[in-house]
Design a protein around this motif. Structure first.
Motif, PDB file in Angstrom:
ATOM      1  N   LEU B 264       0.815  -1.223  -0.007  1.00 28.48           N
ATOM      2  CA  LEU B 264       0.099   0.015   0.122  1.00 28.48           C
ATOM      3  C   LEU B 264       1.072   1.313   0.099  1.00 28.48           C
ATOM      4  CD1 LEU B 264      -2.997  -0.761   2.309  1.00 28.48           C
ATOM      5  CD2 LEU B 264      -2.832  -0.810  -0.039  1.00 28.48           C
ATOM      6  N   LYS B 266       3.047   1.766  -2.090  1.00 21.95           N
ATOM      7  CA  LYS B 266       3.283   2.058  -3.416  1.00 21.95           C
ATOM      8  C   LYS B 266       1.974   1.966  -4.364  1.00 21.95           C
ATOM      9  CE  LYS B 266       7.366  -0.239  -3.101  1.00 21.95           C
ATOM     10  NZ  LYS B 266       7.571  -1.372  -2.087  1.00 21.95           N
ATOM     11  N   ASN B 268      -2.234   2.176  -3.917  1.00 21.54           N
ATOM     12  CA  ASN B 268      -3.474   2.121  -3.020  1.00 21.54           C
ATOM     13  C   ASN B 268      -4.584   2.572  -3.775  1.00 21.54           C
ATOM     14  OD1 ASN B 268      -3.697   5.165  -2.948  1.00 21.54           O
ATOM     15  ND2 ASN B 268      -1.648   5.021  -1.966  1.00 21.54           N
ATOM     16  N   TYR B 269      -5.676   2.923  -3.408  1.00 21.57           N
ATOM     17  CA  TYR B 269      -7.165   3.077  -4.017  1.00 21.57           C
ATOM     18  C   TYR B 269      -6.874   4.461  -4.962  1.00 21.57           C
ATOM     19  CZ  TYR B 269      -8.260   7.236  -0.949  1.00 21.57           C
ATOM     20  OH  TYR B 269      -8.404   8.278  -0.260  1.00 21.57           O
ATOM     21  N   LEU B 270      -5.921   5.157  -4.915  1.00 22.38           N
ATOM     22  CA  LEU B 270      -5.478   6.385  -5.810  1.00 22.38           C
ATOM     23  C   LEU B 270      -4.858   6.241  -7.111  1.00 22.38           C
ATOM     24  CD1 LEU B 270      -4.243   9.024  -3.120  1.00 22.38           C
ATOM     25  CD2 LEU B 270      -6.276   9.043  -4.447  1.00 22.38           C
ATOM     26  N   THR B 271      -4.397   4.646  -6.916  1.00 23.41           N
ATOM     27  CA  THR B 271      -3.666   4.488  -8.299  1.00 23.41           C
ATOM     28  C   THR B 271      -4.431   3.294  -8.971  1.00 23.41           C
ATOM     29  OG1 THR B 271      -2.623   2.726  -6.971  1.00 23.41           O
ATOM     30  CG2 THR B 271      -1.160   4.661  -6.924  1.00 23.41           C
ATOM     31  N   GLU B 272      -3.996   3.356 -10.280  1.00 18.58           N
ATOM     32  CA  GLU B 272      -4.702   2.591 -11.379  1.00 18.58           C
ATOM     33  C   GLU B 272      -4.545   1.238 -10.925  1.00 18.58           C
ATOM     34  OE1 GLU B 272      -3.404   3.800 -15.094  1.00 18.58           O
ATOM     35  OE2 GLU B 272      -4.768   5.292 -15.414  1.00 18.58           O
ATOM     36  N   ASP B 273      -3.670   0.734 -10.749  1.00 24.30           N
ATOM     37  CA  ASP B 273      -3.328  -0.729 -10.365  1.00 24.30           C
ATOM     38  C   ASP B 273      -3.888  -1.531  -9.347  1.00 24.30           C
ATOM     39  OD1 ASP B 273      -1.593   0.608  -9.678  1.00 24.30           O
ATOM     40  OD2 ASP B 273       0.356  -0.460 -10.387  1.00 24.30           O
ATOM     41  N   PHE B 274      -4.432  -0.453  -8.493  1.00 19.07           N
ATOM     42  CA  PHE B 274      -5.200  -1.090  -7.045  1.00 19.07           C
ATOM     43  C   PHE B 274      -6.138  -2.198  -7.517  1.00 19.07           C
ATOM     44  CE2 PHE B 274      -7.944  -0.676  -3.338  1.00 19.07           C
ATOM     45  CZ  PHE B 274      -6.940  -1.264  -2.546  1.00 19.07           C
ATOM     46  N   THR B 275      -7.020  -1.926  -8.513  1.00 17.38           N
ATOM     47  CA  THR B 275      -8.176  -2.661  -8.769  1.00 17.38           C
ATOM     48  C   THR B 275      -7.420  -4.035  -9.431  1.00 17.38           C
ATOM     49  OG1 THR B 275      -8.401  -1.680 -11.016  1.00 17.38           O
ATOM     50  CG2 THR B 275      -9.978  -1.388  -9.008  1.00 17.38           C
ATOM     51  N   ILE B 278      -6.409  -6.266  -6.434  1.00 23.03           N
ATOM     52  CA  ILE B 278      -7.512  -6.872  -5.660  1.00 23.03           C
ATOM     53  C   ILE B 278      -7.853  -8.182  -6.256  1.00 23.03           C
ATOM     54  CG2 ILE B 278      -9.740  -6.555  -5.428  1.00 23.03           C
ATOM     55  CD1 ILE B 278      -9.588  -3.755  -4.716  1.00 23.03           C
TER      56      ILE B 278
END
Lengths: 849, 340
Positions: B264, B266, B268-275, B278
């Motif tokens: 997190l 590097k 987190n929900y603000l970044t594109e690759d968070f999804t 998941i």
């Protein structure tokens, strides 16, 4: 029992050669229109209607096989159940073959007597709706229906065979199971449909199959009294015919369509019976224990097979009625009162015509990217520049020419596939029956040109029947008179009258076409002159007033000049939006900032509304200049608005409002926004304005009606430094757009209940993927929200709720707000606040800080 | 004499016969009574086994979860019959309005049947009807004189403002950066069964205290009524064979706390690759299980028993696996009695 094994074992599976095609079409029919992969079929070797229907369905799967056609097919059997439920029909009566006589018996209560023809008419209408493009499509629609209903492979094949007649072939003479001369063995060169018919015959009537008693037959086939006996006699007669061993008789049976339908229906009812038996067996074991899923499946399959049987029976009657009608019509052309032919039921014909039109309209509506009815009325659907679903455009431009004069008009496209042609022709007829077309014709002459063209085609076809080298072009050329003299000797007296009538009519239509086309040309010329000499002056006067505002002068002088020069109203509105945003960002006091931001989008709305009367005065002045009372002037205005206007389908008293304007990205730090993020790698840092394809007119702001503030914009100075996201305060819920349809599955929600920033818990995350009718998929990513639903959602469903600060805690935010990104664009504000015609959702949101 | 002896013997025999008969009658009577009692107990027991006549609808769990769960470490799972509760559609709008009025808040916005919001500077009440829960936030706080916050604090609050006699289990206390303390509780149903939700710690309710003042609270206001039906639970053997079917009802909630300082920092929900991360959830193994009742929305008709599984899973970032914990809620009702 006819065959003990049949009642207790699963029907034998066999390879279905059309299965992969049906499966492909079935899968494509479930997709959203934008995801469909059409298969271009270059050449069809097989000339049967079914093969052509498959080719047409592969090319445009959703046009022929869709919710409308599949549902219509299933509904064709629905009436039986509805009537039974309503208690109007004896529940034990076999209503799958309802006709007038049976209804007399069936309808118990005279007070409730329904229209005796109603069930049959309804069934004919539904089947016509399912097969609107032509009877050949029944196999494709039936096959897909069977697949989706979960029928076994053999039954799917039976449903795919509906409407297909085998090619006549001499069958090899071999031995049947009774040892007599017969045709049991399958020959390699046999038409597979004959092969399947033979197999079904052997399974039902072969010596190995025990003959059913009336009681056993009734158990499977249903019905009672005379109907059951009549069907049983038919069964015995077919069996005797097959067992006779006479090759001629067996051949007759193979090609007898009624026998084929009867056997297929029997097959389906057998399967229903097997499923019922299984369910009954389980019921006897478990007694009154709650129903298990397995028992439910068996019950359902019993129902599905019964439905399949009823579809076959209904289709048989439909086809029979069609044949009767055609035979009668053909006979009527030769002799006025044909003897020995049953008079077709005209009400049924009417029901079929209505069904076909309905089927076509609803099928097109399913896949058309836009509002079909308004677009048909306005002509947008037929315009290759405005209709984005290109393959649906049924017409192409043609020129009506007499001498040097020409009038442009639309004709149906032509394809080598009869089903496609059917569609093109039907839609072209619809185009020429539209009232808007006839209003437009007053300026273009198009309707008269098309009528003349149709008359010309009909006349040409009639003449060519008797005069082999008849050349209509020569007849209609300037030298037509000499051509007529040339062929005069070949013409009968009736034909001379025919030619005379045609030429008179053609002259009348030609005159109408060219005269009305002349009005249009005059109108265009008038507008050109008016714009230069009057319109520009009026706009100049208004612009002088507008430019007295220093803010407008500073920010919108360019837009105003554009408007003055071109009259493009949208450029002026856009410019005023920029001007007001500029005023807002210049203000330094907190009050000024707040007022400026909150009012900017509202002000744009108001500007648009206030300027509307100016615009209409402008238009009214056209009428004055032309002479207010001039009827032509009225048509100039009204045809433009009715036929070409953006709101051409809007009722005159209806008020449409559009809010918001496209704003460029701005930055700042928020009062409520992310606090614990480490930044991301979301974008380039430059906001590219969002401009998309238009959205339907009923689309509303997905954030509801609250006043919303943007506290941090894309690529802001704070946590959004690298993220094209907005933080919004005041948006309590996010709703699925109006174009969402849970049944179509074009809007899907996923929910992650717990997401984290580096500092801790950030609440939940909802992702909404919404595919609009224009084909564009909007992916909204929302954070700090509680999810309300997952999976496919319908219009207006609240998909996310912005969490209160005590729910999210303060690890990742400094107050309650909605963090929203629109994946694939750097301008979420453009998507949210943009006008519908630019693909935006028209939300009113203050300028981002 | 012989006669009198004979008479005596006869009389004696008669007496003995009468006694024998009596004993036989009593014994037979006792046997009949025992049989009747056994039958009564059995029949009575059968009457009490009120299984649903139609499959009940499992609405609170999704049927599209593709992640696999390994149950090999779970040997002991709840079994037997459990009651099902109906989610009453009664709202507490009147009580919430009264509370808002007591706290001096004015209604700021509402959509009938969906939500109602009251507010003043620094204070608000948000009543969300999609879940039928209320969130109260008061800068000034509501004075609350209890020295220690306990289970009964929640009960007292709900009795005072919503007139309900509900019991709670206070299961966690958390200290916040701003000096406040959050107390998380789960509501009991029928004083016996625990209700859980998708909220941060699966709580149904929380209270945030700042000293002796309650500065925020969230309460689930849904009433659960007795449905008078019970359902048998799925056996662990059957669950093992069904659980990884995509359509078997289950929800998995991942907890990312364990990767706060690694992944997190590097992503987190603000970044594109968070999804994307998941979606890499894998290798979930259940370490323990318990039976709870899972409440998702106010629109679900029934509250059914579900297995709560504590999971150890991995997510993958830059081709490296990272361990995370997760919670799975899995349908616990015998599949013969449940439909999706």
């Amino acid at each position: 029992m006819a065959d003990e094994n049949k009642a207790t074992t699963t029907p034998k599976q066999e390879t279905n050669p059309t299965e992969p095609i049906i499966e492909f079409i079935s899968e494509e029919s479930k997709k959203s229109p934008v995801e469909v992969k059409p298969v271009k079929v270059e050449r069809v070797e097989d000339t049967t209607a079914f093969a052509k229907a498959v080719a047409a369905a592969l090319k445009n799967p959703q046009l022929f096989v869709n919710d409308t056609t599949l549902k219509a097919l299933e509904e064709a059997v629905g009436l039986e159940y509805i009537l039974k439920k309503a208690g109007e029909i004896d529940p034990n009566l076999d209503t799958s073959k309802v006709d007038t006589e049976q209804l007399k018996e069936a309808i118990k209560s005279p007070g409730k007597t329904a229209d005796k023809q109603a069930p049959k008419l309804e069934s004919q209408r539904k089947i016509a709706k399912a097969t609107w493009a032509g009877n050949g499509t029944i196999g494709v629609v039936g096959g897909v229906w069977a697949k989706q209903a979960g029928l076994d492979e053999q039954s799917q094949q039976v449903m795919t065979d509906l409407g297909q007649a085998p090619q006549t072939q001499t069958m090899p003479s071999t031995q049947t199971t009774n040892g007599k001369q017969g045709n049991m063995q399958v020959h390699a060169d046999l038409d597979p449909r004959i092969e399947r018919n033979l197999k079904t015959l052997e399974e039902n009537f072969g010596e190995k199959t025990k003959e059913m008693t009336l009681k056993e037959f009734q158990q499977r086939f249903g019905g009672k009294g005379n109907i059951a006996r009549e069907n049983y006699n038919k069964y015995k007669s077919y069996m005797n015919q097959y067992r006779s061993g006479d090759l001629g008789q067996i051949e007759d049976l193979v090609y007898d369509r009624n026998a084929k339908f009867f056997m297929q229906s029997l097959e389906m009812r057998n399967r229903a019976y097997i499923a019922d038996q299984k369910e009954a067996m389980r019921h006897s074991i478990r007694g009154d224990a709650p129903e298990t899923p397995l028992r439910r499946t068996e019950k359902r399959m019993g129902d599905q097979y019964r439905k399949a049987a009823t579809i076959i029976e209904e289709y048989q009657q439909y086809e029979q009625a069609e044949d009767e009608y055609q035979q009668y019509e053909q006979a009527m052309q030769k002799i006025p009162q044909p003897k020995g032919l049953k008079r077709p039921n005209r009400m049924q014909k009417f029901a079929r015509d209505i069904g076909r039109m309905e089927g076509m309209y609803e099928s097109v509506q399913n896949i058309y990217d836009g509002d079909l009815l308004p677009d048909i009325v306005s002509g947008k659907f037929f315009d290759s520049k405005r209709n984005k679903t290109k393959f649906l455009i049924p017409t192409e431009m043609s020129k009506f020419q007499r001498g040097k004069d020409t009038v442009e008009f639309k004709i149906a496209k032509e394809s080598d596939n009869e089903f496609e042609n059917n569609y093109y022709e039907k839609m072209t007829k619809l185009y020429y029956s539209s009232p808007a077309l006839w209003v437009k014709t007053i300026m273009s002459g198009e309707g008269f040109a098309h009528t003349a063209y149709s008359a010309e085609k009909a006349f040409d076809a009639k003449m060519k029947k008797t005069i082999l080298n008849f050349d209509i072009k020569q007849l209609l050329s300037n030298d037509g008179e000499s051509y007529l003299k040339k062929i005069q000797n070949m013409l009968t007296e009736d034909q001379v009258d025919l030619v005379e009538d045609f030429l008179k009519r053609d002259k009348r239509l030609k005159n109408l076409a060219f005269q009305f086309n002349g009005f249009g040309r005059a109108r265009d010329e008038f507008f050109k002159q008016y714009n230069e000499k009057v319109g520009k002056k009026i706009r100049n006067a208004i612009s002088t007033l507008l430019l007295q505002s220093s803010a407008l002068k500073k920010f919108s002088s360019e837009a105003i000049s554009a408007w003055v020069n071109t009259g493009a109203f949208s450029s002026l509105i856009d410019g005023i939006g920029k001007a007001i945003n500029g005023v807002a960002s210049m203000a330094t006091s907190p009050l000024g900032t707040s007022v400026g931001k909150n009012l900017s989008s509202l002000a744009v709305d108001l500007s648009a509304k206030l300027l509307k009367p100016i615009s209409s005065i402008n238009l009214k002045s056209v009428g004055i200049v032309m002479g207010v009372a001039s009827i032509i002037g009225f048509f100039v205005m009204s045809t433009n608005i009715i036929v070409n206007g953006q709101y051409s389908y809007v009722v005159p008293t209806e008020i449409l409002t559009c809010s918001g304007t496209k704003v460029s990205g701005s930055s700042g730090h928020g009062t409520s926004g992310e606090s614990g993020g480490s930044g991301g790698s979301g974008g380039s840092g430059v906001v590219e304005p969002f401009v998309g394809d238009p959205l339907p007119s009923d689309v509303q702001c997905i954030l509801g009606t609250n006043a919303i503030r943007c506290t941090q914009g894309p690529f802001g100075n704070f946590s959004h430094a690298k993220v094209p996201a907005v933080d919004l305060v005041g948006a309590d819920y996010v709703y699925a757009p109006q174009f969402c349809d849970a049944a179509k599955g074009n809007c899907v929600v996923s929910y992650t209940p717990s997401v984290n920033c580096t500092a801790g818990y950030a609440g939940g995350m909802v992702i909404l993927k919404a595919t609009a009718p224009n084909g564009h998929t909007y992916t909204f990513k929302m954070i700090h929200v509680a999810g309300n639903v997952t999976g496919a959602v319908g219009a207006g469903v609240a998909v996310a709720r912005t969490m209160e600060w005590s729910e999210t805690g303060n690890a990742c935010s400094s107050g309650k707000h909605l963090h929203l990104e629109v994946v694939g664009t750097t301008d979420p504000m453009g998507v949210l606040t943009g006008v519908l015609s630019n693909g935006g959702f028209g939300c009113s949101i203050s300028q981002c800080q | 004499m012989e006669d009198s002896d004979a008479q005596y013997l006869n009389a004696n025999n008669k007496t003995m016969n009468t006694t024998k008969k009596l004993i036989t009658i009593i014994t037979a009577g006792a046997i009949v009574l025992i049989i009747a009692a056994v039958l009564f107990i059995l029949l009575n027991k059968k009457d009490k086994t009120t299984y649903p006549t139609e499959p009940i609808i499992q609405e609170s769990l999704s049927t599209t979860t593709t992640e696999k769960i390994n149950l090999n470490n779970i040997n002991d799972m709840a079994d037997g019959d459990y009651p099902v509760w109906r989610v009453s559609q009664t709202t507490k709008l009147t009580n919430v309005k009264e509370l808002a009025s007591t706290l001096g808040l004015k209604m700021t916005s509402s959509v009938d049947g969906q939500y109602y919001s009251w507010g003043e500077e620094g204070s608000s009440i948000f009543y969300d009807l999609t879940k039928n829960s209320v969130v109260i936030e008061m800068d000034e706080g509501i004075p609350w004189s209890e020295v220690t916050i306990k289970n009964t604090t929640f009960s007292r609050f709900i009795k005072k403002y919503f007139n309900e006699d509900w019991n709670y289990s206070l299961f966690k206390t958390g200290q916040n950066n701003d000096g406040t303390t959050t107390y998380y509780a789960k509501r009991y149903i029928n004083n016996e069964y625990i209700i859980e939700t998708e909220n941060q710690l699966q709580e149904t309710d929380y209270i945030i205290m700042n000293g002796e003042k309650m500065v925020a609270a969230k309460f689930l206001l849904t009433i659960f009524t007795e449905e008078n039906i019970t359902v048998p639970l799925i056996s662990s053997a059957e669950l093992k064979s069904y659980i990884n079917l995509e359509t078997y009802p289950k929800d998995i909630i991942v907890k990312y706390d364990s990767v706060e300082n690694t992944v997190l920092s590097k992503v987190n929900y603000l970044t594109e690759d968070f999804t994307t991360i998941i979606d890499t959830l894998d290798s979930c193994t259940a370490s323990s299980s318990e039976l709870v009742y899972f409440y998702k929305t106010f629109s679900q008709e029934l509250l059914t028993p579900v297995f709560k599984l504590n999971l150890d899973c991995t997510i993958t970032y830059n081709n490296e696996p990272y361990y995370v914990t997760a919670i799975a809620y899995v349908n616990a009702v015998d599949p013969d009695y449940v439909s999706n």
